[in-house]
Design an enzyme around this catalytic site. Structure first.
Site, PDB file in Angstrom:
ATOM      1  N   ASP A 125       0.812  -1.220   0.000  1.00 60.20           N
ATOM      2  CA  ASP A 125       0.000   0.000   0.000  1.00 60.20           C
ATOM      3  C   ASP A 125       0.841   1.265   0.000  1.00 60.20           C
ATOM      4  OD1 ASP A 125      -2.200  -1.656   0.046  1.00 60.20           O
ATOM      5  OD2 ASP A 125      -2.445  -1.550   2.212  1.00 60.20           O
ATOM      6  N   ARG A 183       0.529   1.924  16.455  1.00 59.95           N
ATOM      7  CA  ARG A 183       0.078   3.007  15.572  1.00 59.95           C
ATOM      8  C   ARG A 183       0.158   4.400  16.211  1.00 59.95           C
ATOM      9  NH1 ARG A 183       1.470  -0.328  12.165  1.00 59.95           N
ATOM     10  NH2 ARG A 183      -0.035  -1.321  10.780  1.00 59.95           N
ATOM     11  N   ASP A 237      -6.773   0.860  11.623  1.00 62.68           N
ATOM     12  CA  ASP A 237      -5.567   1.676  11.649  1.00 62.68           C
ATOM     13  C   ASP A 237      -5.805   3.115  11.206  1.00 62.68           C
ATOM     14  OD1 ASP A 237      -3.886  -0.192  12.730  1.00 62.68           O
ATOM     15  OD2 ASP A 237      -3.120  -0.918  10.818  1.00 62.68           O
ATOM     16  N   SER A 262      -1.911 -10.048   4.139  1.00 67.10           N
ATOM     17  CA  SER A 262      -1.536  -8.728   4.655  1.00 67.10           C
ATOM     18  C   SER A 262      -0.904  -8.951   6.017  1.00 67.10           C
ATOM     19  CB  SER A 262      -2.776  -7.833   4.778  1.00 67.10           C
ATOM     20  OG  SER A 262      -2.425  -6.605   5.369  1.00 67.10           O
TER      21      SER A 262
END
Length: 398
Positions: free
Chosen positions: A13, A93, A122, A174
């Site tokens: 990504d 995060r 996220d 992923s």
């Protein structure tokens, strides 16, 4: 040229986001890769980010801060999301977003960008941190804007732009890795009826059936809820987690398969590898059994659930999370001692615990003769404790 700072991992990504931002926004793109323990994944990022179109890249070593300021508060709270998930992605995060904001301020950027999808958690974790630390920064989330609709589309776009990516249409999981865990989503895991194929899926933990046929023992020592030694040896926080990851992984410990409730309203299925974290949670819990009184422990369990939701939801910089951490810290004053764990083919069992603050008294609890407890005292206690039941029964009888 206006600047944007991209939270960059070098994965599918964020690799394609660099040319996309330049093409659609005309920004100078500055990449920021946070080293939270993903290891050799970071080595090629310098060259890769520049080749993909970034003007520069920051690779920030955040491992120590990650362990001490984000992992330890959650460990001390005993927070586990929905009884299984040890929050490995969740508490990384806010740290990454915090550094993203700091670099944006340093570079004079007007925006930050991330590669989180519009379906996941996220995006919330990144953006709530930005709002909490610098609400003037613009946030760009390409997955909510572009015409790319799948990982297959993203792979095609990468080929079109000449951007090398670490996935293929045949190997399409992923993954998110840091010092605490490795997560797997997508592919055949999207059907909860499918058993995870551990031999091909796992990258850290030995499949339990292939773990050693003899048990292993590990002793973890804590001071005020924080781990300080493993098997009698002192380690730095990062070294300690690395050592525990090795021990846990060798013995098949730390695999979680969960269908979890995402914040955005849908369920998702993931497999997590958290070997060292599983050992720390198990040992910390055993020590609290020994050192916390009943009322404090039971209330702390309620607090732990709320803490897990706050961390999962990305509201790390919320007054309630900070208040809970302050309460937790007060409970940890006596959580000092040693815990031995027995590891065998994926299982973790307590094998003894000691503490100078132990509330366990063999003198009181013994089945043998004692000189400290009068069993006749229990009669009055039961009469008073059961009085509401007795009064109600008398009323019903009337």
């Amino acid at each position: 040229m206006k600047k944007v700072v991209l939270a960059y991992s070098g994965g599918l990504d964020t690799s394609i986001i660099i040319p996309w931002l330049k093409e659609n926004y005309g920004y100078e793109v500055i990449a920021m890769a946070a080293d939270v323990g993903q290891g050799e994944e970071l080595e090629p990022l310098n060259e890769k980010a520049i080749k993909s179109g970034a003007s520069k890249i920051y690779i920030e070593d955040l491992k120590e801060e990650f362990v001490t300021d984000f992992i330890y508060p959650v460990l001390k709270a005993g927070a586990v999301y929905e009884g299984k998930y040890l929050l490995g992605t969740s508490f990384a995060r806010p740290l990454i977003a915090k550094r993203l904001v700091e670099i944006a301020e340093k570079e004079g950027a007007e925006a930050v960008a991330h590669g989180a999808t519009g379906k996941g958690n996220d995006q919330v974790r990144f953006e709530l941190t930005v709002k909490a630390l610098n609400p003037d920064l613009k946030v760009i989330a390409p997955w909510r804007e572009w015409n790319i609709r799948s990982r297959e589309d993203a792979i095609d776009y990468a080929k079109e732009k000449g951007v090398p990516v670490p996935v293929t249409k045949k190997k399409i999981y992923s993954r998110d890795r840091n010092l605490w865990h490795l997560s797997h989503e997508g592919g055949d895991l999207e059907n909860p009826a499918n058993e995870p194929q551990y031999d091909s899926l796992l990258q850290i933990v030995t499949p339990p059936e292939k773990a050693p046929d003899t048990p292993a023992y590990v002793e973890i020592e804590f001071e005020k809820g924080i781990p300080v030694k493993v098997n009698g040896q002192e380690y730095s926080p990062v070294e300690m987690l690395t050592e525990l990851n090795k021990i846990g992984a060798e013995n098949g410990v730390g695999i979680v398969d969960i269908v979890e409730n995402r914040l955005v309203g849908m369920k998702s299925r993931g497999v997590y590898e958290t070997p060292g974290g599983t050992l720390l949670y198990a040992a910390h819990r055993e020590l609290e059994y020994l050192t916390l009184d009943r009322q404090t422990m039971h209330f702390k369990e309620l607090v732990a659930q709320k803490m897990s939701e706050l961390v999962y939801d990305g509201v790390w910089y919320h007054p309630l999370r900070e208040a809970i951490s302050a309460f937790v810290d007060s409970t940890q004053e006596t959580v000092t001692g040693k815990v031995k764990l027995k590891l065998y083919k994926g299982s973790v069992s307590p094998a003894g615990a000691t503490s100078p603050y132990s509330l366990y008294s063999e003198e009181f609890v013994t089945f043998g003769e004692d000189e400290v407890y009068n069993q006749k005292d229990a009669e009055g206690f039961i009469n008073l404790f059961g009085l509401p039941l007795k009064v109600r029964a008398m009323m019903l009888k009337k």
